[in-house]
Design an enzyme around this catalytic site. Structure first.
Site, PDB file in Angstrom:
ATOM      1  N   GLY A 117      19.073  -3.889  -4.294  1.00 24.50           N
ATOM      2  CA  GLY A 117      20.251  -3.564  -5.094  1.00 24.50           C
ATOM      3  C   GLY A 117      20.343  -4.236  -6.448  1.00 24.50           C
ATOM      4  O   GLY A 117      21.443  -4.323  -6.995  1.00 24.50           O
ATOM      5  N   GLY A 118      19.267  -4.731  -7.010  1.00 21.07           N
ATOM      6  CA  GLY A 118      19.348  -5.391  -8.305  1.00 21.07           C
ATOM      7  C   GLY A 118      19.605  -4.437  -9.454  1.00 21.07           C
ATOM      8  O   GLY A 118      19.452  -3.217  -9.312  1.00 21.07           O
TER       9      GLY A 118
ATOM     10  N   ASN B 162      11.175   0.370  -7.734  1.00 22.94           N
ATOM     11  CA  ASN B 162      10.916  -0.776  -6.860  1.00 22.94           C
ATOM     12  C   ASN B 162       9.622  -0.672  -6.065  1.00 22.94           C
ATOM     13  O   ASN B 162       9.059  -1.688  -5.663  1.00 22.94           O
ATOM     14  CB  ASN B 162      12.085  -0.969  -5.897  1.00 22.94           C
ATOM     15  CG  ASN B 162      13.296  -1.584  -6.569  1.00 22.94           C
ATOM     16  OD1 ASN B 162      13.599  -1.267  -7.714  1.00 22.94           O
ATOM     17  ND2 ASN B 162      14.006  -2.431  -5.867  1.00 22.94           N
TER      18      ASN B 162
ATOM     19  N   ASN C 257      14.376  -3.112   1.845  1.00 18.77           N
ATOM     20  CA  ASN C 257      14.363  -4.435   1.228  1.00 18.77           C
ATOM     21  C   ASN C 257      15.773  -4.793   0.772  1.00 18.77           C
ATOM     22  O   ASN C 257      16.428  -3.990   0.108  1.00 18.77           O
ATOM     23  CB  ASN C 257      13.401  -4.444   0.041  1.00 18.77           C
ATOM     24  CG  ASN C 257      13.424  -5.737  -0.764  1.00 18.77           C
ATOM     25  OD1 ASN C 257      13.413  -5.699  -1.983  1.00 18.77           O
ATOM     26  ND2 ASN C 257      13.441  -6.868  -0.099  1.00 18.77           N
TER      27      ASN C 257
ATOM     28  N   ARG D 103      12.663  -2.970 -17.060  1.00 17.09           N
ATOM     29  CA  ARG D 103      13.737  -3.153 -16.084  1.00 17.09           C
ATOM     30  C   ARG D 103      15.094  -3.297 -16.788  1.00 17.09           C
ATOM     31  O   ARG D 103      16.106  -2.780 -16.318  1.00 17.09           O
ATOM     32  CB  ARG D 103      13.425  -4.379 -15.236  1.00 17.09           C
ATOM     33  CG  ARG D 103      14.393  -4.614 -14.086  1.00 17.09           C
ATOM     34  CD  ARG D 103      14.122  -3.691 -12.921  1.00 17.09           C
ATOM     35  NE  ARG D 103      15.109  -3.862 -11.876  1.00 17.09           N
ATOM     36  CZ  ARG D 103      14.807  -4.073 -10.595  1.00 17.09           C
ATOM     37  NH1 ARG D 103      13.559  -4.139 -10.199  1.00 17.09           N
ATOM     38  NH2 ARG D 103      15.763  -4.208  -9.702  1.00 17.09           N
TER      39      ARG D 103
ATOM     40  N   HIS E 225      11.375 -12.865  -3.248  1.00 17.52           N
ATOM     41  CA  HIS E 225      12.142 -11.766  -2.652  1.00 17.52           C
ATOM     42  C   HIS E 225      11.427 -10.425  -2.723  1.00 17.52           C
ATOM     43  O   HIS E 225      11.742  -9.535  -1.940  1.00 17.52           O
ATOM     44  CB  HIS E 225      13.495 -11.679  -3.368  1.00 17.52           C
ATOM     45  CG  HIS E 225      14.521 -10.854  -2.666  1.00 17.52           C
ATOM     46  ND1 HIS E 225      14.875 -11.055  -1.351  1.00 17.52           N
ATOM     47  CD2 HIS E 225      15.292  -9.816  -3.096  1.00 17.52           C
ATOM     48  CE1 HIS E 225      15.820 -10.189  -1.005  1.00 17.52           C
ATOM     49  NE2 HIS E 225      16.080  -9.426  -2.037  1.00 17.52           N
ATOM     50  N   TRP E 226      10.491 -10.271  -3.647  1.00 16.79           N
ATOM     51  CA  TRP E 226       9.830  -8.977  -3.854  1.00 16.79           C
ATOM     52  C   TRP E 226       8.421  -9.003  -3.277  1.00 16.79           C
ATOM     53  O   TRP E 226       7.423  -8.990  -3.991  1.00 16.79           O
ATOM     54  CB  TRP E 226       9.792  -8.635  -5.337  1.00 16.79           C
ATOM     55  CG  TRP E 226      11.144  -8.279  -5.895  1.00 16.79           C
ATOM     56  CD1 TRP E 226      12.277  -7.988  -5.203  1.00 16.79           C
ATOM     57  CD2 TRP E 226      11.492  -8.173  -7.285  1.00 16.79           C
ATOM     58  NE1 TRP E 226      13.314  -7.705  -6.058  1.00 16.79           N
ATOM     59  CE2 TRP E 226      12.857  -7.812  -7.338  1.00 16.79           C
ATOM     60  CE3 TRP E 226      10.781  -8.357  -8.464  1.00 16.79           C
ATOM     61  CZ2 TRP E 226      13.529  -7.629  -8.553  1.00 16.79           C
ATOM     62  CZ3 TRP E 226      11.443  -8.161  -9.684  1.00 16.79           C
ATOM     63  CH2 TRP E 226      12.805  -7.794  -9.719  1.00 16.79           C
TER      64      TRP E 226
END
Length: 285
Positions: A35-36, A44, A107, A187, A263-264
């Site tokens: 959700g970024g 993503n 994710n 991004r 996190h990725w």
């Protein structure tokens, strides 16, 4: 962004339009993004598609509020959580595409939707891959976490900027040097859609009012699908200690932890991610 040829669908649901990218042939693998700011299905996961589409039909929905999908209103978010909205919209989307049974990968925010889908309709989920998922996790440290704070900060305090995007990426990964100025700028530019910014403010307000993600951890035992957990040891957004509850409550589960990874996972450990997901799901056929 990708070396594969994507089909694009726009599916009308009772909530609004859901945009879906579609590539490959074989068992269906639905991949739900986090959700970024600037997130979407293709943005993503684009680097993973060539490997995964070799063995699966990969569907990449943009979750409600993101990418090319509709933006939930304030009234929508008062009535239901963003996860409940996503689950409804995604099941309607899969029904419209004629997909009955599928593998599911999520994710972060997409991990919360994946957990809720596997709990709600366990008969439809053949295999489940969760990457530091929201909702199924109880932190042992302080919250909000460093990564969550950076997400909340991005659209506030003067609004988005390339510098704030660079700071956001820095909290998402272990080694930010793998992301050059071009990646940061791409991004950042993806985060500037006005309707998405307006949604993000509504989403953050709803998140605060609901005291965070839905407490999906209470019903982890309802997950019946074989489950693979992928986690970065150095995740500063949804920290590894939360995996313990999932290991205890999900019956058929295994965990792979990546050192020097945040996190990725799908980006920082791309080759390992592609191999582990492919091998795990292929073994379920």
């Amino acid at each position: 962004m990708t070396d594969v040829s994507l089909k694009q669908h726009v599916v009308n649901t009772s909530l609004g339009e859901i945009a879906v990218a579609d590539v490959g042939e074989g068992p269906v693998l639905v991949m739900l993004h986090g959700g970024g700011p600037g997130a979407s299905g293709v943005a993503n996961f684009h680097q993973n598609l060539a490997a995964l589409a070799a063995g699966f039909r990969v569907l990449l929905p943009d979750q409600p509020g993101f990418g090319g999908s509709y933006r939930p209103t304030e009234a929508d978010l008062r009535a239901r959580s963003v996860t409940e909205i996503a689950v409804d919209a995604l099941f309607q989307t899969l029904d419209a595409l004629g997909v009955e049974r599928f593998h599911l990968l999520g994710n972060s925010l997409g991990g919360a939707a994946a957990i809720a889908m596997a709990q709600t309709r366990p008969d439809r989920v053949a295999g489940l891959v969760l990457m530091a998922p929201g909702g199924g996790w109880l932190p042992f440290g302080p919250t909000p976490t460093e990564g969550q704070k950076e997400m909340f900060r991005y659209y506030n305090g003067g609004g988005p900027s390339p510098r704030k995007m660079a700071n956001f990426i820095r909290t998402m990964v272990f080694d930010h040097r793998q992301f050059g100025d071009d990646a940061v700028l791409a991004r950042y530019e993806a985060s500037l859609d006005e309707s998405h910014i307006e949604f993000y403010h509504r989403y953050n307000a709803s998140f605060a009012q609901r005291n965070g993600m839905d407490p999906l951890w209470r019903d982890l035992h309802k997950i019946k699908a074989p489950t693979l957990l992928l986690w970065g040891r150095d995740d500063r957004t949804i920290t590894l200690d939360g995996a313990q509850l999932m290991l205890k409550q999900i019956r058929d589960v295994q965990l792979h932890v990546f050192g020097n990874c945040g996190h990725w996972v799908q980006i920082e450990r791309q080759r390992d991610f592609d191999r582990l997901v492919t091998d795990f799901l292929a073994a379920l056929a």
